[in-house]
Motif scaffolding. Structure first.
Motif, mmCIF file in Angstrom:
data_model
loop_
_atom_site.group_PDB
_atom_site.id
_atom_site.type_symbol
_atom_site.label_atom_id
_atom_site.label_comp_id
_atom_site.label_asym_id
_atom_site.label_seq_id
_atom_site.Cartn_x
_atom_site.Cartn_y
_atom_site.Cartn_z
ATOM 1 N N ARG A 36 -3.653 0.702 10.248
ATOM 2 C CA ARG A 36 -2.782 1.716 8.863
ATOM 3 C C ARG A 36 -2.537 1.128 7.816
ATOM 4 O O ARG A 36 -3.146 0.844 5.933
ATOM 5 C CB ARG A 36 -1.473 1.152 9.687
ATOM 6 C CG ARG A 36 -1.401 1.918 10.456
ATOM 7 C CD ARG A 36 0.632 2.370 11.054
ATOM 8 N NE ARG A 36 1.529 2.970 9.835
ATOM 9 C CZ ARG A 36 2.648 2.659 10.143
ATOM 10 N NH1 ARG A 36 3.025 1.405 10.332
ATOM 11 N NH2 ARG A 36 2.890 2.995 8.579
ATOM 12 N N ALA A 37 -2.604 -0.791 7.177
ATOM 13 C CA ALA A 37 -3.568 -0.963 6.376
ATOM 14 C C ALA A 37 -4.371 -0.685 5.415
ATOM 15 O O ALA A 37 -4.216 -0.528 4.461
ATOM 16 C CB ALA A 37 -2.591 -3.046 6.592
ATOM 17 N N PHE A 38 -5.051 -0.475 6.045
ATOM 18 C CA PHE A 38 -6.658 -0.141 5.074
ATOM 19 C C PHE A 38 -6.605 1.544 4.705
ATOM 20 O O PHE A 38 -7.153 1.503 4.068
ATOM 21 C CB PHE A 38 -7.635 -0.491 6.122
ATOM 22 C CG PHE A 38 -9.031 0.538 5.650
ATOM 23 C CD1 PHE A 38 -9.768 -0.171 4.662
ATOM 24 C CD2 PHE A 38 -9.311 1.486 6.369
ATOM 25 C CE1 PHE A 38 -11.252 0.629 4.185
ATOM 26 C CE2 PHE A 38 -10.620 2.080 6.253
ATOM 27 C CZ PHE A 38 -11.361 1.720 4.649
ATOM 28 N N GLU A 39 -6.330 2.049 5.164
ATOM 29 C CA GLU A 39 -5.917 3.136 5.753
ATOM 30 C C GLU A 39 -5.205 3.723 3.975
ATOM 31 O O GLU A 39 -5.301 4.780 2.822
ATOM 32 C CB GLU A 39 -5.555 3.986 6.058
ATOM 33 C CG GLU A 39 -5.607 5.492 5.693
ATOM 34 C CD GLU A 39 -4.615 6.389 5.797
ATOM 35 O OE1 GLU A 39 -5.093 7.556 5.417
ATOM 36 O OE2 GLU A 39 -3.588 5.836 5.500
ATOM 37 N N ASP A 52 3.990 -1.554 -0.760
ATOM 38 C CA ASP A 52 5.117 -0.272 -1.423
ATOM 39 C C ASP A 52 5.202 0.819 -0.167
ATOM 40 O O ASP A 52 6.654 1.647 0.786
ATOM 41 C CB ASP A 52 5.229 -0.197 -2.687
ATOM 42 C CG ASP A 52 5.315 -0.437 -3.600
ATOM 43 O OD1 ASP A 52 5.567 -1.991 -3.641
ATOM 44 O OD2 ASP A 52 5.091 -0.584 -4.954
ATOM 45 N N GLU A 53 3.858 2.010 0.107
ATOM 46 C CA GLU A 53 4.331 3.411 0.600
ATOM 47 C C GLU A 53 4.320 2.650 2.285
ATOM 48 O O GLU A 53 5.047 3.162 2.970
ATOM 49 C CB GLU A 53 2.637 3.335 0.738
ATOM 50 C CG GLU A 53 3.163 4.719 2.455
ATOM 51 C CD GLU A 53 1.428 5.306 2.343
ATOM 52 O OE1 GLU A 53 0.706 5.220 3.407
ATOM 53 O OE2 GLU A 53 0.666 5.328 1.059
ATOM 54 N N LEU A 54 4.437 1.050 2.767
ATOM 55 C CA LEU A 54 4.311 0.555 4.212
ATOM 56 C C LEU A 54 5.269 -0.072 4.380
ATOM 57 O O LEU A 54 5.592 -0.585 5.797
ATOM 58 C CB LEU A 54 2.897 0.172 5.024
ATOM 59 C CG LEU A 54 1.608 0.952 4.206
ATOM 60 C CD1 LEU A 54 0.874 -0.240 4.925
ATOM 61 C CD2 LEU A 54 2.473 0.979 5.671
ATOM 62 N N GLY A 117 9.192 12.906 6.226
ATOM 63 C CA GLY A 117 8.069 12.635 5.302
ATOM 64 C C GLY A 117 8.411 12.186 3.657
ATOM 65 O O GLY A 117 9.571 11.942 3.639
ATOM 66 N N GLN A 118 7.478 12.396 3.723
ATOM 67 C CA GLN A 118 7.201 12.041 2.006
ATOM 68 C C GLN A 118 6.142 13.025 1.381
ATOM 69 O O GLN A 118 5.230 13.160 1.337
ATOM 70 C CB GLN A 118 7.199 10.195 1.642
ATOM 71 C CG GLN A 118 7.982 9.426 1.671
ATOM 72 C CD GLN A 118 7.073 7.472 1.773
ATOM 73 O OE1 GLN A 118 5.950 7.800 1.027
ATOM 74 N NE2 GLN A 118 7.895 6.779 2.373
#
Length: 319
Positions: A36-39, A52-54, A117-118
């Motif tokens: 998830r961090a890489f994507e 910020d997103e995660l 969702g965003q």
């Protein structure tokens, strides 16, 4: 006796082989948090924006990505003087992971009774301020669990590098090599504050008033040609402003502005602007550009469909 024992061993091994085929070996996957961090970092080309997103720290994203690189034995990002960029291996890996995460999200969303969702939208400032924002209450009432992240910009957003899910942009001749639904092709008309112009004027009289010009366009020359009048001479060629400032100047009564009619709708209804002439023309059109794969997410699809529905009347406007 030995034959009997050998027969039992043979049957036991046969059962093991059958079970192995019946229950496949577990997948060898990297940790989900690292993926998830890489994507997220790959989409944003930024560890900070991924954080910020995660909802985690910059160092957590960096740690997950470096751990993933160690596990895979390949460099996914290359450090720059300011920030990071994907390597070729990172680009290929992201091209596989992003659709996979999109499909997982889409498969999971069917169980949500209320869409969540965003959605990140990058929009032309004047269009966003005067047409979009006043209507967002309707969207929030319908989809209270969808978060809209709105950015206002006139620059050409790099939609393919996932700077936004959707971009609302003005094109003179339509978008090239992109599937981008039309939002509005409303024409430009002259508008001014009622204290400056109380009624519609003849083209000659109108061109005697102070004329406000957008920094990027000289629309008054074209309007004068359509009206059959000589080109205007009462506005200094270097007196140009950005669209938002020119619009505010028109509201303040400082001059007449050529602007698309969907932008002025609310201010006309409130009596802050009046249309000075029925002569108008189209300079281009607003389109909605989508990032590749963004519409796999239901939140993005719902916002896109809502936006197209809200703007349907703007596509039936005729000159």
């Amino acid at each position: 006796m030995r034959l009997f024992i050998a027969h039992i061993k043979f049957n036991f091994l046969t059962v093991l082989v059958q079970k192995r085929h019946a229950f496949p070996m577990a997948r060898s996957l990297p940790p989900l948090n690292a993926l998830r961090a890489f994507e997220a970092a790959g989409r944003h080309q930024s560890f900070s924006r991924a954080a910020d997103e995660l909802g985690v720290s910059h160092s957590a994203v960096s740690r997950h990505v470096r751990g993933l690189e160690d596990r895979l034995g390949v460099q996914l990002f290359r450090d720059l003087p300011r920030g990071v960029t994907l390597t070729q291996a990172g680009i290929r890996y992201l091209e596989t992971l992003t659709p996979a995460f999109d499909e997982i999200a889409e498969a999971s969303e069917v169980f949500n009774q209320r869409p969540t969702g965003q959605v990140t939208l990058d929009a032309e400032p004047l269009f966003a301020m005067k047409w979009l924002i006043p209507r967002l209450g309707d969207f929030y009432a319908r989809f209270p669990d969808i978060e809209l992240r709105l950015h206002a910009s006139q620059t050409k957003v790099n939609i393919e590098r996932y700077e936004a899910d959707l971009a609302l942009r003005f094109f003179h001749a339509g978008p090239e090599n992109q599937t981008a639904p039309l939002l509005s092709n409303a024409p430009l008309y002259p508008f001014a504050a009622p204290e400056l112009v109380s009624t519609q004027l003849s083209p000659t009289a109108l061109l005697q008033l102070p004329l406000l010009r957008d920094r990027h366009e000289d629309t008054w020359q074209r309007w004068a040609d359509l009206a059959g009048c000589p080109p205007p001479e009462n506005t200094a060629s270097d007196w140009r402003m950005r669209a938002r400032l020119a619009y505010e100047s028109a509201l303040a009564g400082h001059g007449v502005l050529l602007v698309s009619s969907e932008v002025t709708e609310i201010d006309v209804a409130r009596g802050r602007l009046v249309q000075c002439s029925d002569i108008g023309f189209r300079m281009g059109s607003y389109h909605l550009v989508s990032a590749e794969g963004a519409t796999r997410r239901s939140a993005v699809r719902l916002f896109r469909d809502w936006l197209l529905d809200q703007s349907s009347a703007l596509r039936s406007v005729t000159e």
